[in-house]
Design an enzyme around this catalytic site. Structure first.
Site, mmCIF file in Angstrom:
data_model
loop_
_atom_site.group_PDB
_atom_site.id
_atom_site.type_symbol
_atom_site.label_atom_id
_atom_site.label_comp_id
_atom_site.label_asym_id
_atom_site.label_seq_id
_atom_site.Cartn_x
_atom_site.Cartn_y
_atom_site.Cartn_z
ATOM 1 N N HIS A 81 0.833 -1.213 0.000
ATOM 2 C CA HIS A 81 0.000 0.000 0.000
ATOM 3 C C HIS A 81 0.866 1.262 0.000
ATOM 4 O O HIS A 81 0.496 2.278 -0.582
ATOM 5 C CB HIS A 81 -0.957 -0.005 1.193
ATOM 6 N N HIS A 238 -9.860 -1.722 -3.967
ATOM 7 C CA HIS A 238 -8.664 -2.091 -3.218
ATOM 8 C C HIS A 238 -7.765 -3.011 -4.035
ATOM 9 O O HIS A 238 -6.534 -2.898 -3.984
ATOM 10 C CB HIS A 238 -8.977 -2.728 -1.862
ATOM 11 N N ASP A 242 -3.912 -2.377 -4.903
ATOM 12 C CA ASP A 242 -2.843 -3.369 -4.744
ATOM 13 C C ASP A 242 -2.047 -3.502 -6.047
ATOM 14 O O ASP A 242 -0.811 -3.583 -6.024
ATOM 15 C CB ASP A 242 -3.430 -4.745 -4.404
ATOM 16 N N HIS A 265 -1.402 -10.335 -5.462
ATOM 17 C CA HIS A 265 0.026 -9.993 -5.422
ATOM 18 C C HIS A 265 0.886 -11.018 -6.165
ATOM 19 O O HIS A 265 1.794 -10.655 -6.907
ATOM 20 C CB HIS A 265 0.508 -9.900 -3.976
HETATM 21 ZN ZN LIG Z 1 -3.946 -4.609 -0.215
#
Ligand SMILES: [Zn+2]
Length: 311
Positions: A81, A238, A242, A265
């Site tokens: 973040h 969100h 990311d 991720h």
């Molecule tokens: Zn996140």
């Protein structure tokens, strides 16, 4: 059009809890010379092994969060973040000092980091910003999840999620990253999780700092946070936030289109490896995107000079 690199004008500090360790961490964001990139520095280890550059190939773990490590296996976790905030503010160079192994989670979004960067202020440096321009489409897949980079004149981020949970369901978003886009549209979106998972993680000694203070927590289809959601589609926003942070581990802003479908991720990092290892897929350029002249940044002098809009 050439855009010059940027760093912070002043150093700025904050204190918060690491979401995984549950420990208090002190963090200072510091200016860095042009060409430095984003470098994390641990103050609680020997100085000669304390630095870890934030790059796709220093990523060591991708479970729950993004962790980077150096050759001495000194690590910093949960960088994503903060990386998104640097990308979204157009910061090319900074040192991030920490007295522990994890970036403080703050409220689970990038907004507190944007606030810190705004308070520290931003200055232009002497070297031109280098961009990475996408020349051909590259895709990474994992089951029915996908992350794709394709050529484009601007920097754009599109994301789609599909959850069985009705409260989340199918959500999609798409943003052309221009002045203020990151701050206004993405930075406040918080990470999210399910109560059952959180309890399970805690029983395993993980997510010790996880709470309603730093995540949207769902119990079944109910949002447990009293204040509710910050955006109607906060969940997908969100995931886009990311992705902005994950992509910034390329070491420079990427000119082109990113599309994530149920990605995370790990898949975003797999995409960067596939993309950057294919020399026909990209090139460096100091020519800024045509329309998004201040890619991801809210601090561009021409913005201040713009005529006020009158009714
Ligand atoms: Zn996140």
């Amino acid at each position: 059009m050439i855009i010059f690199q940027k760093t912070l004008r002043n150093s700025i500090s904050c204190t918060g809890v690491g979401v995984h360790s549950g420990n208090v961490v002190n963090m200072t964001l510091k200016p860095a010379a042009a060409g430095t990139g984003i470098v994390f520095r641990r103050l609680d280890v020997a100085p000669e092994v304390s630095e870890i550059p934030a790059l796709y190939n220093t990523v060591s773990e991708l479970v729950m969060c993004t962790t980077i490590a150096n050759a001495a296996n000194v690590k910093v976790a949960t960088i994503e973040h903060l990386m998104a905030a640097f990308s979204g503010s157009g910061i090319d160079n900074a040192i991030v000092e920490l007295d522990g192994p994890e970036v403080p989670v703050m409220d689970g979004s990038a907004a507190p980091f944007i606030f810190l960067i705004e308070c520290a202020d931003i200055i232009e440096q002497e070297l031109p910003r280098q961009y990475i321009k996408v020349l051909k489409e590259i895709e990474a897949r994992d089951g029915d999840a996908a992350a794709i980079l394709s050529p484009g004149d601007n920097v754009s981020i599109a994301f789609e999620i599909a959850f069985d949970n009705q409260r989340i369901g199918r959500q999609s978003c798409s943003f052309n990253m221009r002045n203020g886009t990151f701050k206004n549209e993405l930075s406040r979106a918080r990470t999210f999780g399910f109560l059952g998972e959180l309890e399970q993680l805690k029983s395993m000694g993980l997510a010790k700092g996880g709470s309603l203070e730093n995540a949207i927590v769902l119990s079944g289809e109910e949002v447990l946070n009293e204040e509710g959601l910050r955006y109607q589609d906060e969940f997908v926003r969100h995931k886009a936030l990311d992705a902005v942070g994950d992509l910034y581990l390329a070491g420079a802003p990427i000119i082109g289109q990113f599309h994530g479908y149920r990605s995370g991720h790990a898949l975003n990092n797999k995409l960067l490896h596939a993309f950057l290892s294919d020399e026909n897929a990209w090139c460096y350029t100091s020519e800024a995107p045509v329309r998004a002249s201040n890619v991801g940044g809210a601090y561009w002098p021409e913005q201040k000079a713009a005529a006020p809009i009158t009714a």
